[in-house]
Enzyme design. Structure first.
Site, short mmCIF file in Angstrom:
data_model
loop_
_atom_site.label_atom_id
_atom_site.label_comp_id
_atom_site.label_asym_id
_atom_site.label_seq_id
_atom_site.Cartn_x
_atom_site.Cartn_y
_atom_site.Cartn_z
N GLY A 45 0.83 -1.25 -0.01
CA GLY A 45 0.02 -0.05 -0.15
C GLY A 45 0.85 1.18 0.06
O GLY A 45 2.17 1.27 0.32
N LEU A 46 0.33 2.49 -0.11
CA LEU A 46 0.88 3.62 -0.24
C LEU A 46 1.71 3.86 0.99
O LEU A 46 1.12 3.24 2.07
CB LEU A 46 -0.21 4.80 -0.30
CG LEU A 46 -0.74 4.89 -1.96
CD1 LEU A 46 -1.73 5.96 -1.71
CD2 LEU A 46 0.16 5.08 -2.99
N SER A 49 -0.40 4.44 4.37
CA SER A 49 -1.78 3.68 4.43
C SER A 49 -2.10 2.97 5.62
O SER A 49 -3.09 2.74 5.83
CB SER A 49 -1.77 3.01 3.21
OG SER A 49 -0.84 1.91 3.22
N SER A 119 6.10 -1.89 -1.82
CA SER A 119 6.11 -2.85 -2.96
C SER A 119 5.06 -2.49 -4.09
O SER A 119 4.07 -3.14 -4.32
CB SER A 119 5.80 -4.32 -2.56
OG SER A 119 4.57 -4.50 -1.58
P1 ADP Z 1 2.59 2.61 6.31
O1 ADP Z 1 3.42 1.63 7.02
O2 ADP Z 1 1.76 2.41 5.27
O3 ADP Z 1 3.51 3.89 5.87
P2 ADP Z 1 1.91 3.71 9.23
O4 ADP Z 1 1.51 2.41 9.80
O5 ADP Z 1 3.54 4.13 9.19
O6 ADP Z 1 1.73 3.37 7.56
O7 ADP Z 1 1.18 5.01 9.26
C1 ADP Z 1 -0.12 5.14 9.02
C2 ADP Z 1 -0.79 6.24 10.02
O8 ADP Z 1 -2.11 6.20 9.73
C3 ADP Z 1 -0.47 5.98 11.61
O9 ADP Z 1 -0.03 7.10 12.19
C4 ADP Z 1 -1.62 5.56 11.95
O10 ADP Z 1 -1.89 5.86 13.21
C5 ADP Z 1 -2.81 6.24 11.19
N1 ADP Z 1 -3.98 5.67 10.76
C6 ADP Z 1 -5.23 6.17 11.07
N2 ADP Z 1 -6.28 5.33 10.94
C7 ADP Z 1 -5.69 4.18 10.57
C8 ADP Z 1 -6.13 2.74 10.30
N3 ADP Z 1 -7.46 2.62 10.18
N4 ADP Z 1 -5.34 1.82 9.98
C9 ADP Z 1 -3.83 2.10 9.93
N5 ADP Z 1 -3.33 3.26 10.25
C10 ADP Z 1 -4.35 4.28 10.65
#
Ligand code: ADP
Length: 214
Positions: A45-46, A49, A119
């Site tokens: 995912g982005l 995300s 990815s």
């Molecule tokens: P990625 O690993 O995809 O880059 P992260 O998990 O590091 O994303 O960050 C996602 C951000 O979005 C976090 O700050 C998280 O708290 C927030 N967030 C808000 N709602 C959700 C949700 N439903 N599921 C996952 N993360 C969420």
């Protein structure tokens, strides 16, 4: 002396000097000793995300149920194994290939592996899938619209990318190819983390690889 990256260092796969060593332990023996079905949960995912957040929650739930897990986080791997790679298309392809090969080794070791990395390309995710058995790869699309990811911007990267400070940033200046038929599609703009982690657990229970009761 030749080094990795020199063309002289690379060898064709059928190089006659290298043969596979047959392991003394049969296939599946290590997983059997752990009493679990090894697999890869591949979260794509982005940026922003929610991959890492959900991956962490899922690993915790599996761990509490007594499973042996490993988390491969794309960002973390870039500090070590993949620290020689950047973000060009070629480097992203190599980043995913290495991560997938490591995940495959961990499946052979009997672990439930959670891979959390953007990815962005379908082809490389397909190649990752093909490294393990058909029941051992679960593609999870961690999906939030780009504007929601930009609004969250947990690492401040989108702001920098939009300002032109980060080249090749997924969703801004580098493409993301969403999965066409993922085993799971998690909409992180519509459900909270607990509900989404529960969806992953439910899928694993449906497959019979995680017990229905904790
Ligand atoms: P990625 O690993 O995809 O880059 P992260 O998990 O590091 O994303 O960050 C996602 C951000 O979005 C976090 O700050 C998280 O708290 C927030 N967030 C808000 N709602 C959700 C949700 N439903 N599921 C996952 N993360 C969420």
């Amino acid at each position: 002396m030749s080094r990795p990256g020199d063309s002289s260092f690379r060898r064709p796969l059928d190089a006659p000097t290298i043969r596979r060593t047959v392991a003394a332990l049969g296939q599946g023996a290590r997983a059997e000793r752990k009493g679990q079905a090894p697999l890869i949960l591949w979260m794509t995912g982005l940026s922003g995300s929610g991959k890492s957040t959900i991956a962490g929650r899922v690993e915790e739930a599996l761990w509490q149920r007594g499973h042996h897990t490993m988390l491969l986080d794309g960002d973390n791997l870039r500090f070590g194994l993949n620290k020689d790679l950047g973000f060009t298309a070629a480097d992203r392809i190599e980043n995913v290939r290495r991560t997938a090969e490591v995940a495959k080794l961990m499946v052979e070791a009997g672990l439930m592996v959670i891979c959390s990395l953007i990815s962005p390309f379908r082809r490389e995710r397909m190649l990752a899938r093909e490294l393990v058995g058909p029941d051992e790869f679960i593609e999870i699309f961690v999906d939030a619209p780009l504007d929601e990811c930009m609004r969250r911007d947990p690492k401040g990267l989108y702001a920098r990318a939009v300002a032109g400070q980060i080249p090749d940033f997924t969703g801004i200046s580098s493409p993301y190819e969403p999965p066409e038929a993922p085993e799971l599609h998690l909409r992180t703009d519509a459900h909270d983390v607990d509900a989404l982690a529960a969806q992953v657990l439910a899928e694993l229970q449906r497959r019979g690889v995680v017990a229905r009761t904790a």
